[in-house]
Design a protein around this motif. Structure first.
Motif, mmCIF file in Angstrom:
data_model
loop_
_atom_site.group_PDB
_atom_site.id
_atom_site.type_symbol
_atom_site.label_atom_id
_atom_site.label_comp_id
_atom_site.label_asym_id
_atom_site.label_seq_id
_atom_site.Cartn_x
_atom_site.Cartn_y
_atom_site.Cartn_z
ATOM 1 N N GLY A 27 0.678 -1.323 -0.022
ATOM 2 C CA GLY A 27 -0.064 -0.038 0.046
ATOM 3 C C GLY A 27 0.876 1.097 -0.038
ATOM 4 N N TYR A 28 2.213 1.165 0.131
ATOM 5 C CA TYR A 28 2.816 2.227 0.215
ATOM 6 C C TYR A 28 2.964 2.845 -1.194
ATOM 7 C CZ TYR A 28 4.314 1.456 4.976
ATOM 8 O OH TYR A 28 4.252 1.108 6.301
ATOM 9 N N HIS A 29 2.924 4.184 -1.426
ATOM 10 C CA HIS A 29 2.915 4.871 -2.857
ATOM 11 C C HIS A 29 4.294 4.398 -3.459
ATOM 12 C CE1 HIS A 29 1.585 7.860 -5.734
ATOM 13 N NE2 HIS A 29 3.113 8.318 -5.717
ATOM 14 N N GLU A 30 5.526 4.688 -2.984
ATOM 15 C CA GLU A 30 6.535 4.464 -3.687
ATOM 16 C C GLU A 30 6.874 2.854 -3.909
ATOM 17 O OE1 GLU A 30 7.376 8.617 -1.756
ATOM 18 O OE2 GLU A 30 6.554 6.359 -1.192
ATOM 19 N N ALA A 31 6.403 2.081 -3.196
ATOM 20 C CA ALA A 31 6.479 0.714 -3.391
ATOM 21 C C ALA A 31 5.371 0.200 -4.556
ATOM 22 C CB ALA A 31 6.038 -0.073 -1.975
ATOM 23 N N ARG A 32 4.547 0.800 -4.578
ATOM 24 C CA ARG A 32 3.530 0.631 -5.760
ATOM 25 C C ARG A 32 4.264 0.936 -7.216
ATOM 26 N NH1 ARG A 32 -2.743 0.830 -3.885
ATOM 27 N NH2 ARG A 32 -2.563 -1.096 -2.848
ATOM 28 N N LEU A 33 5.038 2.150 -7.096
ATOM 29 C CA LEU A 33 5.911 2.513 -8.146
ATOM 30 C C LEU A 33 6.742 1.478 -8.441
ATOM 31 C CD1 LEU A 33 5.906 6.489 -7.477
ATOM 32 C CD2 LEU A 33 4.888 5.083 -9.379
ATOM 33 N N LEU A 34 7.431 1.042 -7.620
ATOM 34 C CA LEU A 34 8.487 0.019 -7.675
ATOM 35 C C LEU A 34 7.991 -1.400 -8.198
ATOM 36 C CD1 LEU A 34 11.067 0.088 -4.678
ATOM 37 C CD2 LEU A 34 11.527 0.567 -7.119
ATOM 38 N N ALA A 35 6.746 -1.639 -7.719
ATOM 39 C CA ALA A 35 6.040 -2.886 -8.371
ATOM 40 C C ALA A 35 5.731 -2.728 -9.971
ATOM 41 C CB ALA A 35 4.626 -3.108 -7.587
ATOM 42 N N ILE A 36 5.306 -1.540 -10.357
ATOM 43 C CA ILE A 36 5.206 -1.313 -11.709
ATOM 44 C C ILE A 36 6.552 -1.381 -12.319
ATOM 45 C CG2 ILE A 36 4.467 0.407 -13.495
ATOM 46 C CD1 ILE A 36 2.682 1.570 -11.436
ATOM 47 N N LEU A 37 7.819 -0.810 -11.926
ATOM 48 C CA LEU A 37 9.020 -0.790 -12.581
ATOM 49 C C LEU A 37 9.551 -1.926 -12.577
ATOM 50 C CD1 LEU A 37 10.387 2.799 -11.208
ATOM 51 C CD2 LEU A 37 9.511 2.159 -13.390
ATOM 52 N N THR A 38 9.149 -2.969 -11.534
ATOM 53 C CA THR A 38 10.057 -4.324 -11.316
ATOM 54 C C THR A 38 9.067 -5.585 -11.740
ATOM 55 O OG1 THR A 38 9.607 -4.450 -8.958
ATOM 56 C CG2 THR A 38 11.696 -3.088 -9.600
ATOM 57 N N ILE A 39 8.067 -5.472 -12.032
ATOM 58 C CA ILE A 39 7.325 -6.650 -12.274
ATOM 59 C C ILE A 39 7.749 -6.977 -13.920
ATOM 60 C CG2 ILE A 39 5.321 -5.477 -13.461
ATOM 61 C CD1 ILE A 39 3.490 -7.818 -12.339
ATOM 62 N N PRO A 40 8.124 -8.465 -13.713
ATOM 63 C CA PRO A 40 8.451 -8.871 -15.305
ATOM 64 C C PRO A 40 7.318 -8.746 -16.117
ATOM 65 C CG PRO A 40 9.143 -10.652 -13.594
ATOM 66 C CD PRO A 40 8.210 -9.431 -12.816
ATOM 67 N N PRO A 41 7.633 -8.230 -17.523
ATOM 68 C CA PRO A 41 6.577 -7.906 -18.323
ATOM 69 C C PRO A 41 5.610 -9.200 -18.900
ATOM 70 C CG PRO A 41 8.895 -7.251 -19.271
ATOM 71 C CD PRO A 41 9.064 -7.925 -18.017
ATOM 72 N N LYS A 42 6.201 -10.228 -18.810
ATOM 73 C CA LYS A 42 4.979 -11.220 -19.275
ATOM 74 C C LYS A 42 3.998 -11.751 -17.709
ATOM 75 C CE LYS A 42 8.042 -14.470 -22.185
ATOM 76 N NZ LYS A 42 8.694 -15.586 -22.316
ATOM 77 N N ALA A 43 4.633 -11.085 -16.670
ATOM 78 C CA ALA A 43 3.575 -11.296 -15.478
ATOM 79 C C ALA A 43 2.584 -9.972 -15.436
ATOM 80 C CB ALA A 43 4.309 -11.263 -14.370
ATOM 81 N N THR B 215 -0.126 -9.171 -16.994
ATOM 82 C CA THR B 215 -1.203 -9.735 -17.763
ATOM 83 C C THR B 215 -2.500 -8.650 -17.909
ATOM 84 O OG1 THR B 215 -2.293 -10.821 -16.014
ATOM 85 C CG2 THR B 215 -0.698 -12.148 -17.440
ATOM 86 N N ASP B 216 -3.414 -8.716 -18.750
ATOM 87 C CA ASP B 216 -4.442 -7.753 -18.613
ATOM 88 C C ASP B 216 -5.069 -8.078 -17.320
ATOM 89 O OD1 ASP B 216 -3.867 -7.139 -21.260
ATOM 90 O OD2 ASP B 216 -5.743 -7.897 -22.111
ATOM 91 N N THR B 217 -5.163 -9.135 -16.579
ATOM 92 C CA THR B 217 -6.080 -9.458 -15.505
ATOM 93 C C THR B 217 -5.217 -8.545 -14.360
ATOM 94 O OG1 THR B 217 -6.882 -11.609 -16.235
ATOM 95 C CG2 THR B 217 -6.783 -11.078 -13.793
ATOM 96 N N GLN B 218 -3.791 -8.611 -14.277
ATOM 97 C CA GLN B 218 -2.952 -8.094 -13.373
ATOM 98 C C GLN B 218 -3.159 -6.718 -13.347
ATOM 99 O OE1 GLN B 218 -1.442 -9.817 -10.479
ATOM 100 N NE2 GLN B 218 -1.693 -7.504 -10.132
ATOM 101 N N ALA B 219 -2.923 -6.277 -14.723
ATOM 102 C CA ALA B 219 -3.252 -4.861 -14.790
ATOM 103 C C ALA B 219 -4.397 -4.211 -14.457
ATOM 104 C CB ALA B 219 -2.949 -4.561 -16.417
ATOM 105 N N TRP B 220 -5.573 -4.793 -14.823
ATOM 106 C CA TRP B 220 -6.950 -4.357 -14.152
ATOM 107 C C TRP B 220 -7.171 -4.213 -12.686
ATOM 108 C CZ3 TRP B 220 -11.051 -2.013 -16.153
ATOM 109 C CH2 TRP B 220 -11.015 -1.739 -17.758
#
Length: 237
Positions: free
Chosen positions: A70-86, A88-93
């Protein structure tokens, strides 16, 4: 040869501690000034987060943990570090449904726009009522205008009805994304500039104030000598 970082090197607790050390009250105040809820933020700028993301490396499981924190910068890091194949549309939604700040929305759609087939998300997002879900539709258009180099003009011309409809939405984070999308389409190529400029002009004459504002903002930039010069177009008469 250096070893790639792994999730074991950087568990969640270590990352959160590092973010806390890298943050500042000054930067937290800056987030608030830019309309971002800083109540769960450390105050770490993107200029620091991007190299930190490269340092900790990619991990799907850890990205999900970072987001769930739930931390703001942690969520930004999640976006920056999730592998592209992971991502998915479901995860993005699922992530988009959680978002309540424009910077998270724009960072996630920036990543999505680089992925083939992401244009399929635009229409469904534009139908959503939530402010940041709807913003995501137009942010995705804007980013695709930058990243989708091989997409035909017809894709971007096809967004005009959505832009015309979205322009009537008075919410701050929606209308700003709508004129961003229109501006980026118009700057994409000389062949798209004219139709985008015409739509902007039409919106200036629309009966509602939100559309007029979108039209003025887009027209001002698209009709500028700077944009015309970059596209090899003559100055406005």
């Amino acid at each position: 040869m250096s070893r790639k970082p792994s999730a074991d090197d950087w568990p969640l607790v270590a990352i959160l501690e590092a973010l806390k050390e890298r943050g500042s009250e000054e930067n937290r105040a800056g987030l608030a000034r830019f309309g971002i809820d800083a109540s769960n933020a450390f105050g770490v700028p993107m200029a620091v987060l991007r190299p930190f993301a490269r340092q900790i490396g990619r991990s799907e499981d850890r990205a999900l943990e970072l987001w769930a924190s739930g931390y703001h910068e942690a969520r930004l890091l999640a976006i920056l570090t999730i592998p592209p194949k992971a991502l998915t549309d479901t995860q993005a939604w699922a992530w988009l449904a959680d978002i309540q700040s424009w910077d998270l929305c724009d960072q996630l759609t920036n990543i999505l726009a680089k992925r083939a087939g992401s244009e399929a998300m635009v229409g469904p997002l534009a139908e959503e009522e939530g402010e940041f879900l709807r913003r995501a539709a137009f942010a995705l258009i804007a980013w695709r205008a930058v990243h989708a180099k091989t997409s035909p003009d017809t894709e971007f011309l096809g967004y005009f009805p959505l832009i015309k409809s979205g322009a009537t939405d008075p919410r701050n984070f929606v209308w700003k994304a709508v004129h961003w999308a229109l501006r980026q389409i118009g700057k994409r190529s000389a062949s798209l500039h004219g139709p985008a400029l015409q739509l902007a002009n039409d919106l200036v004459s629309a009966p509602d104030k939100p559309s007029q504002r979108v039209g003025r903002e887009a027209f001002r930039e698209l009709d500028s000598a700077k944009v015309r010069g970059r596209l090899g177009l003559p100055d406005a008469p």
